[in-house]
Design a protein around this motif. Structure first.
Motif, PDB file in Angstrom:
ATOM      1  N   GLN A 169      -6.849 -14.072   4.708  1.00  0.00           N
ATOM      2  CA  GLN A 169      -7.775 -13.417   3.791  1.00  0.00           C
ATOM      3  C   GLN A 169      -8.294 -14.462   2.810  1.00  0.00           C
ATOM      4  O   GLN A 169      -7.519 -15.257   2.277  1.00  0.00           O
ATOM      5  CB  GLN A 169      -7.054 -12.306   3.032  1.00  0.00           C
ATOM      6  CG  GLN A 169      -7.923 -11.620   1.995  1.00  0.00           C
ATOM      7  CD  GLN A 169      -7.120 -10.659   1.146  1.00  0.00           C
ATOM      8  OE1 GLN A 169      -5.989 -10.932   0.783  1.00  0.00           O
ATOM      9  NE2 GLN A 169      -7.710  -9.539   0.812  1.00  0.00           N
ATOM     10  N   TRP A 199      -3.558  -2.658  11.207  1.00  0.00           N
ATOM     11  CA  TRP A 199      -3.636  -2.022   9.897  1.00  0.00           C
ATOM     12  C   TRP A 199      -2.442  -2.391   9.031  1.00  0.00           C
ATOM     13  O   TRP A 199      -2.500  -2.314   7.809  1.00  0.00           O
ATOM     14  CB  TRP A 199      -3.738  -0.502  10.049  1.00  0.00           C
ATOM     15  CG  TRP A 199      -2.534   0.129  10.683  1.00  0.00           C
ATOM     16  CD1 TRP A 199      -2.326   0.371  12.001  1.00  0.00           C
ATOM     17  CD2 TRP A 199      -1.353   0.573  10.012  1.00  0.00           C
ATOM     18  NE1 TRP A 199      -1.090   0.930  12.200  1.00  0.00           N
ATOM     19  CE2 TRP A 199      -0.462   1.072  10.993  1.00  0.00           C
ATOM     20  CE3 TRP A 199      -0.949   0.592   8.686  1.00  0.00           C
ATOM     21  CZ2 TRP A 199       0.774   1.584  10.694  1.00  0.00           C
ATOM     22  CZ3 TRP A 199       0.303   1.108   8.385  1.00  0.00           C
ATOM     23  CH2 TRP A 199       1.139   1.597   9.378  1.00  0.00           C
ATOM     24  N   GLU A 234      -3.356  -5.507   7.138  1.00  0.00           N
ATOM     25  CA  GLU A 234      -4.423  -5.157   6.203  1.00  0.00           C
ATOM     26  C   GLU A 234      -3.860  -4.388   5.011  1.00  0.00           C
ATOM     27  O   GLU A 234      -4.333  -4.525   3.882  1.00  0.00           O
ATOM     28  CB  GLU A 234      -5.507  -4.326   6.902  1.00  0.00           C
ATOM     29  CG  GLU A 234      -6.198  -5.048   8.041  1.00  0.00           C
ATOM     30  CD  GLU A 234      -6.966  -6.284   7.621  1.00  0.00           C
ATOM     31  OE1 GLU A 234      -7.343  -6.400   6.444  1.00  0.00           O
ATOM     32  OE2 GLU A 234      -7.172  -7.156   8.489  1.00  0.00           O
ATOM     33  N   GLY A 235      -2.827  -3.583   5.246  1.00  0.00           N
ATOM     34  CA  GLY A 235      -2.162  -2.891   4.139  1.00  0.00           C
ATOM     35  C   GLY A 235      -1.479  -3.855   3.187  1.00  0.00           C
ATOM     36  O   GLY A 235      -1.457  -3.643   1.974  1.00  0.00           O
ATOM     37  N   ALA A 247      -4.129  -5.300   0.980  1.00  0.00           N
ATOM     38  CA  ALA A 247      -4.490  -4.328  -0.056  1.00  0.00           C
ATOM     39  C   ALA A 247      -3.443  -4.328  -1.167  1.00  0.00           C
ATOM     40  O   ALA A 247      -3.786  -4.262  -2.357  1.00  0.00           O
ATOM     41  CB  ALA A 247      -4.625  -2.937   0.549  1.00  0.00           C
ATOM     42  N   HIS A 248      -2.172  -4.416  -0.802  1.00  0.00           N
ATOM     43  CA  HIS A 248      -1.110  -4.470  -1.810  1.00  0.00           C
ATOM     44  C   HIS A 248      -1.212  -5.741  -2.650  1.00  0.00           C
ATOM     45  O   HIS A 248      -0.984  -5.711  -3.853  1.00  0.00           O
ATOM     46  CB  HIS A 248       0.258  -4.394  -1.160  1.00  0.00           C
ATOM     47  CG  HIS A 248       1.367  -4.743  -2.099  1.00  0.00           C
ATOM     48  ND1 HIS A 248       1.780  -3.881  -3.096  1.00  0.00           N
ATOM     49  CD2 HIS A 248       2.102  -5.869  -2.249  1.00  0.00           C
ATOM     50  CE1 HIS A 248       2.742  -4.475  -3.795  1.00  0.00           C
ATOM     51  NE2 HIS A 248       2.949  -5.677  -3.300  1.00  0.00           N
ATOM     52  N   ARG A 251      -3.413  -5.570  -5.724  1.00  0.00           N
ATOM     53  CA  ARG A 251      -3.045  -4.686  -6.835  1.00  0.00           C
ATOM     54  C   ARG A 251      -2.639  -5.445  -8.087  1.00  0.00           C
ATOM     55  O   ARG A 251      -3.120  -5.129  -9.168  1.00  0.00           O
ATOM     56  CB  ARG A 251      -1.963  -3.722  -6.395  1.00  0.00           C
ATOM     57  CG  ARG A 251      -2.495  -2.674  -5.428  1.00  0.00           C
ATOM     58  CD  ARG A 251      -1.428  -1.782  -4.896  1.00  0.00           C
ATOM     59  NE  ARG A 251      -0.869  -0.961  -5.948  1.00  0.00           N
ATOM     60  CZ  ARG A 251       0.279  -0.322  -5.824  1.00  0.00           C
ATOM     61  NH1 ARG A 251       0.975  -0.422  -4.718  1.00  0.00           N
ATOM     62  NH2 ARG A 251       0.729   0.423  -6.800  1.00  0.00           N
TER      63      ARG A 251
END
Length: 163
Positions: A5, A115, A118-119, A122-123, A126
């Motif tokens: 990423q 996924w 990808e999760g 996303a974490h 945060r």
């Protein structure tokens, strides 16, 4: 699973972690991660954004294979094809399975098994500290990713489970 990423690099970020990301037309750094099937981090490597995924995967998968001796299968996207598949099989004794979508898929589609990584990304966004790369050294940036993992693990432990 392995994936990468791109993260915006702040002005104070070190030159070793900054590179021009051609897809996004901006100076960034890139976080390469390997996660298990639960989405927990096995390894991370921060590089300049102009470093190729396959190049970083050679090093990162070698580090993870040295510490995770039971690792046998790694899922990845189409960016990790080519000689990396043969390298993983012959040198690291890992099967690198490429998870691809069909040719008629358009836009950003999260494929099965993908996924999970990808999760994790996303974490990682945060904590405000990880939304942008503020670190002067790549080792510090990697440490900040490891630092965020206890937050994910404790939130999963504290989650109420249905009876």
């Amino acid at each position: 699973m392995i994936d990468s990423q791109s993260v915006m690099a702040d002005a104070v970020a070190g030159s070793d972690s900054r590179g021009f990301d051609g897809g996004k037309n901006i100076n960034r750094c890139k976080q390469h991660v390997v996660v298990d099937t639960l989405g927990l981090l096995l390894g991370v490597m921060v590089t300049a954004a102009d470093t190729g995924d396959r190049t970083a995967a050679h090093v990162l998968l070698g580090q993870v294979a040295d510490t995770q001796h039971q690792l046998e299968l790694v899922w990845s996207d189409g960016g990790y094809t080519g000689s990396l598949v043969a390298h993983c099989l012959t040198v690291l004794a890992l099967v690198l399975a490429i998870v691809k979508g069909s040719d008629d898929m358009r836009g950003f589609v999260v494929l099965p098994k993908r996924w999970i990584v990808e999760g994790l990304f996303a974490h990682l966004m945060r904590p405000r500290r990880l939304a942008r790369d503020f670190e002067r050294r790549t080792a510090s940036a990697e440490a900040m990713v490891y630092w965020s993992m206890p937050l994910l693990m404790t939130s999963r432990l504290a989650r109420p489970h249905p009876v």
